[in-house]
Enzyme design. Structure first.
Site, PDB file in Angstrom:
ATOM      1  N   GLU A  52      41.614  43.161  24.279  1.00 39.24           N
ATOM      2  CA  GLU A  52      42.842  42.381  24.195  1.00 39.24           C
ATOM      3  C   GLU A  52      42.536  41.028  23.577  1.00 39.24           C
ATOM      4  O   GLU A  52      41.469  40.449  23.797  1.00 39.24           O
ATOM      5  CB  GLU A  52      43.445  42.233  25.595  1.00 39.24           C
TER       6      GLU A  52
ATOM      7  N   CYS B 153      42.745  33.538  21.754  1.00 43.00           N
ATOM      8  CA  CYS B 153      41.714  33.859  22.743  1.00 43.00           C
ATOM      9  C   CYS B 153      41.129  35.217  22.366  1.00 43.00           C
ATOM     10  O   CYS B 153      41.833  36.225  22.409  1.00 43.00           O
ATOM     11  CB  CYS B 153      42.380  33.875  24.118  1.00 43.00           C
TER      12      CYS B 153
ATOM     13  N   CYS C 118      32.694  44.274  29.974  1.00 47.63           N
ATOM     14  CA  CYS C 118      31.860  43.076  30.171  1.00 47.63           C
ATOM     15  C   CYS C 118      30.543  43.468  30.810  1.00 47.63           C
ATOM     16  O   CYS C 118      30.467  44.420  31.599  1.00 47.63           O
ATOM     17  CB  CYS C 118      32.585  42.060  31.054  1.00 47.63           C
TER      18      CYS C 118
ATOM     19  N   CYS D  88      31.838  39.497  37.684  1.00 50.63           N
ATOM     20  CA  CYS D  88      32.517  38.462  38.459  1.00 50.63           C
ATOM     21  C   CYS D  88      33.602  39.126  39.310  1.00 50.63           C
ATOM     22  O   CYS D  88      34.390  39.935  38.810  1.00 50.63           O
ATOM     23  CB  CYS D  88      33.109  37.410  37.528  1.00 50.63           C
TER      24      CYS D  88
ATOM     25  N   CYS E  69      37.536  38.765  38.343  1.00 48.26           N
ATOM     26  CA  CYS E  69      37.980  38.975  36.959  1.00 48.26           C
ATOM     27  C   CYS E  69      38.299  40.452  36.728  1.00 48.26           C
ATOM     28  O   CYS E  69      37.481  41.329  37.020  1.00 48.26           O
ATOM     29  CB  CYS E  69      36.893  38.519  35.989  1.00 48.26           C
TER      30      CYS E  69
ATOM     31  N   GLY F 280      34.716  39.979  28.057  1.00 50.20           N
ATOM     32  CA  GLY F 280      33.294  39.954  27.717  1.00 50.20           C
ATOM     33  C   GLY F 280      32.588  38.649  28.019  1.00 50.20           C
ATOM     34  O   GLY F 280      33.219  37.613  28.218  1.00 50.20           O
ATOM     35  N   GLU F 281      31.252  38.740  28.050  1.00 51.10           N
ATOM     36  CA  GLU F 281      30.419  37.552  28.222  1.00 51.10           C
ATOM     37  C   GLU F 281      29.796  37.256  26.858  1.00 51.10           C
ATOM     38  O   GLU F 281      28.862  37.939  26.431  1.00 51.10           O
ATOM     39  CB  GLU F 281      29.345  37.804  29.291  1.00 51.10           C
TER      40      GLU F 281
ATOM     41  N   SER G  24      33.091  30.353  25.878  1.00 44.17           N
ATOM     42  CA  SER G  24      33.063  30.173  27.334  1.00 44.17           C
ATOM     43  C   SER G  24      32.042  31.127  27.942  1.00 44.17           C
ATOM     44  O   SER G  24      31.987  32.297  27.582  1.00 44.17           O
ATOM     45  CB  SER G  24      34.454  30.464  27.893  1.00 44.17           C
TER      46      SER G  24
ATOM     47  N   SER H 238      31.796  28.288  33.027  1.00 44.53           N
ATOM     48  CA  SER H 238      32.642  28.663  34.172  1.00 44.53           C
ATOM     49  C   SER H 238      31.845  28.399  35.441  1.00 44.53           C
ATOM     50  O   SER H 238      30.990  29.194  35.821  1.00 44.53           O
ATOM     51  CB  SER H 238      33.030  30.139  34.061  1.00 44.53           C
TER      52      SER H 238
ATOM     53  N   CYS I  17      44.120  33.992  32.101  1.00 44.70           N
ATOM     54  CA  CYS I  17      42.671  34.060  32.315  1.00 44.70           C
ATOM     55  C   CYS I  17      42.331  35.134  33.325  1.00 44.70           C
ATOM     56  O   CYS I  17      42.898  35.174  34.414  1.00 44.70           O
ATOM     57  CB  CYS I  17      42.152  32.762  32.920  1.00 44.70           C
TER      58      CYS I  17
HETATM   59  N1  SAH Z   1      32.745  35.561  30.364  1.00 40.01           N
HETATM   60  C1  SAH Z   1      33.209  34.278  29.931  1.00 40.01           C
HETATM   61  C2  SAH Z   1      34.532  34.317  29.191  1.00 40.01           C
HETATM   62  C3  SAH Z   1      35.634  35.176  29.766  1.00 40.01           C
HETATM   63  S1  SAH Z   1      36.451  34.589  31.226  1.00 40.01           S
HETATM   64  C4  SAH Z   1      33.267  33.303  31.101  1.00 40.01           C
HETATM   65  O1  SAH Z   1      33.056  33.728  32.241  1.00 40.01           O
HETATM   66  O2  SAH Z   1      33.442  32.119  30.892  1.00 40.01           O
HETATM   67  C5  SAH Z   1      37.322  33.152  30.712  1.00 40.01           C
HETATM   68  C6  SAH Z   1      37.681  32.231  31.867  1.00 40.01           C
HETATM   69  O3  SAH Z   1      38.616  32.864  32.753  1.00 40.01           O
HETATM   70  C7  SAH Z   1      36.478  31.833  32.729  1.00 40.01           C
HETATM   71  O4  SAH Z   1      36.484  30.455  32.963  1.00 40.01           O
HETATM   72  C8  SAH Z   1      36.715  32.582  34.027  1.00 40.01           C
HETATM   73  O5  SAH Z   1      36.132  31.912  35.124  1.00 40.01           O
HETATM   74  C9  SAH Z   1      38.227  32.613  34.087  1.00 40.01           C
HETATM   75  N2  SAH Z   1      38.787  33.680  34.932  1.00 40.01           N
HETATM   76  C10 SAH Z   1      38.317  34.935  35.077  1.00 40.01           C
HETATM   77  N3  SAH Z   1      39.095  35.626  35.950  1.00 40.01           N
HETATM   78  C11 SAH Z   1      40.078  34.795  36.344  1.00 40.01           C
HETATM   79  C12 SAH Z   1      41.215  34.941  37.203  1.00 40.01           C
HETATM   80  N4  SAH Z   1      41.488  36.091  37.821  1.00 40.01           N
HETATM   81  N5  SAH Z   1      42.005  33.868  37.354  1.00 40.01           N
HETATM   82  C13 SAH Z   1      41.775  32.711  36.701  1.00 40.01           C
HETATM   83  N6  SAH Z   1      40.748  32.527  35.865  1.00 40.01           N
HETATM   84  C14 SAH Z   1      39.896  33.551  35.688  1.00 40.01           C
END
Ligand code: SAH
Length: 349
Positions: A96, A109, A116, A120, A123, A168-169, A200, A222, A339
């Site tokens: 997406e 974005c 991924c 986490c 997520c 993804g990371e 990020s 993050s 996010c």
């Molecule tokens: N893997 C990378 C980029 C993808 S996530 C990273 O972790 O930074 C992008 C952002 O969305 C990150 O800051 C992450 O902490 C946040 N995020 C992930 N899941 C979320 C959720 N359910 N609610 C709000 N922010 C979230």
């Protein structure tokens, strides 16, 4: 199941200026070709027989040796706030891409992996598992697709910003991400500013060190917790790279602006004491803290967002400590485009 992509020709949207110059045997032709490949136009999977300003035989070498990445927009959902989510199919699966319009600019974005590599707990993408890394050309193509949509819709501001905050990371796919960033910021096109491109990361220390040394684009970390106990609970790989190591890498680059994302979980990481600890951790750094309410997902562990009042109270503490802080109220959450909600969940509009 891991997907093994077949070996294919290089992507035309993954060509840097140096690649183009090599293929076309001329700097001048490379400039014209980049203007065409990365210029504003509807997305197409066809390479024409000729393009302006490039000798036909030289362009023929590009056509013979490169292909347009197979990315197809199969769904497009528009949230009430204008946030647009594209479902993009590509070999091995789909990702997406989200277009977030604002008054003065639109932000795209992009995803860097199908699924991924990290898990986490908060997520939605993590629930998909990992299929494969995207190539630079597939990442750049997502930007071109979303920008083309902006061009069709003159009410939207131009897509001048890119954040690697989709699926993804990015730092687990660093070579391709660095190439994509190089292409996005190259002259003459697409020519985004380094400050307009943000990668990020969930905190991969070797990748952070390399990114901060090799790229001038922005890095966002993050953080999502003020102690290792909290952070490990929601981001298991914190056991490998704990908070002190993450902050130490940022301190190796004192002149850079460091973006810190902090997702707020009710009763987990959102007290005034947490706020004071975050301020102390980032003390002396040129840091910008973004507070993000947790967007609900179907999660294996019960996590709720902090209330708006709690987020505002947290904000007051870090602000009083001198930290530049913004609260990022969610955008696009009615179509699961906010996010952490990217898990190819279709919503009706
Ligand atoms: N893997 C990378 C980029 C993808 S996530 C990273 O972790 O930074 C992008 C952002 O969305 C990150 O800051 C992450 O902490 C946040 N995020 C992930 N899941 C979320 C959720 N359910 N609610 C709000 N922010 C979230």
């Amino acid at each position: 199941m891991r997907y093994k992509p077949p070996v294919t020709a290089p992507d035309v949207t993954g060509l840097t200026m140096a690649d183009l110059e090599g293929l076309l045997s001329s700097r001048r032709r490379a400039i014209e070709a980049a203007k065409w490949i990365y210029g504003k136009r509807p997305w197409s999977l066809e390479l024409p027989p000729a393009i302006p300003g490039v000798n036909g035989e030289a362009w023929g070498r590009v056509r013979a040796s490169c292909t347009v990445p197979e990315v197809q927009v199969t769904d497009r959902t528009i949230a009430t706030d204008g946030t647009t989510k594209f479902l993009i199919e590509m070999p091995g699966g789909s990702v997406e891409t989200v277009l977030i319009p604002a008054r003065d600019r639109s932000t795209v974005c992009v995803s860097s992996q199908i699924g991924c590599t990290r898990s986490c707990r908060f997520c939605a993408t993590a629930t998909l598992g990992f299929t494969r890394n995207l190539r630079a050309g597939e990442i750049v193509a997502q930007y071109l697709v979303a920008r083309a949509h902006c061009v069709e819709r003159p009410d939207l501001s131009p897509a001048t910003n890119v954040v690697f905050m989709g699926m993804g990371e990015p730092l687990d796919n660093l070579d391709e991400v660095l190439t994509a960033v190089e292409i996005l910021t190259q002259t003459p096109a697409p020519q985004l500013g380094n400050a307009q491109v943000t990668v990020s990361t969930s905190g991969i220390v070797p990748g952070m060190r390399r990114f901060l040394t090799e790229s001038k684009a922005s890095l966002a970390l993050s953080l999502n917790g003020s102690t290792d106990d909290q952070r490990t609970r929601v981001m298991p790989h914190n056991k490998t790279w704990p908070i002190a190591e993450l902050v130490a890498v940022l301190r190796e680059h004192p002149k850079r602006t460091h973006f810190i994302e902090y997702v707020m979980f009710d009763g987990v990481n959102d007290s005034d004491e947490d706020a004071a600890r975050v301020a102390a951790l980032l003390d002396g750094l040129n840091a910008r803290l973004n507070l993000i309410p947790h967007n609900p997902i179907t999660s294996p562990i019960a996590l709720q967002s902090s209330s708006a009042e709690r987020i505002e109270a947290f904000h007051r503490v870090v602000h009083a400590a001198g930290l530049r802080t913004m609260i990022r109220w969610p955008k696009g959450s009615d179509v699961a485009a906010a996010c952490g909600q990217l898990a190819r969940i279709r919503t009706k509009t």
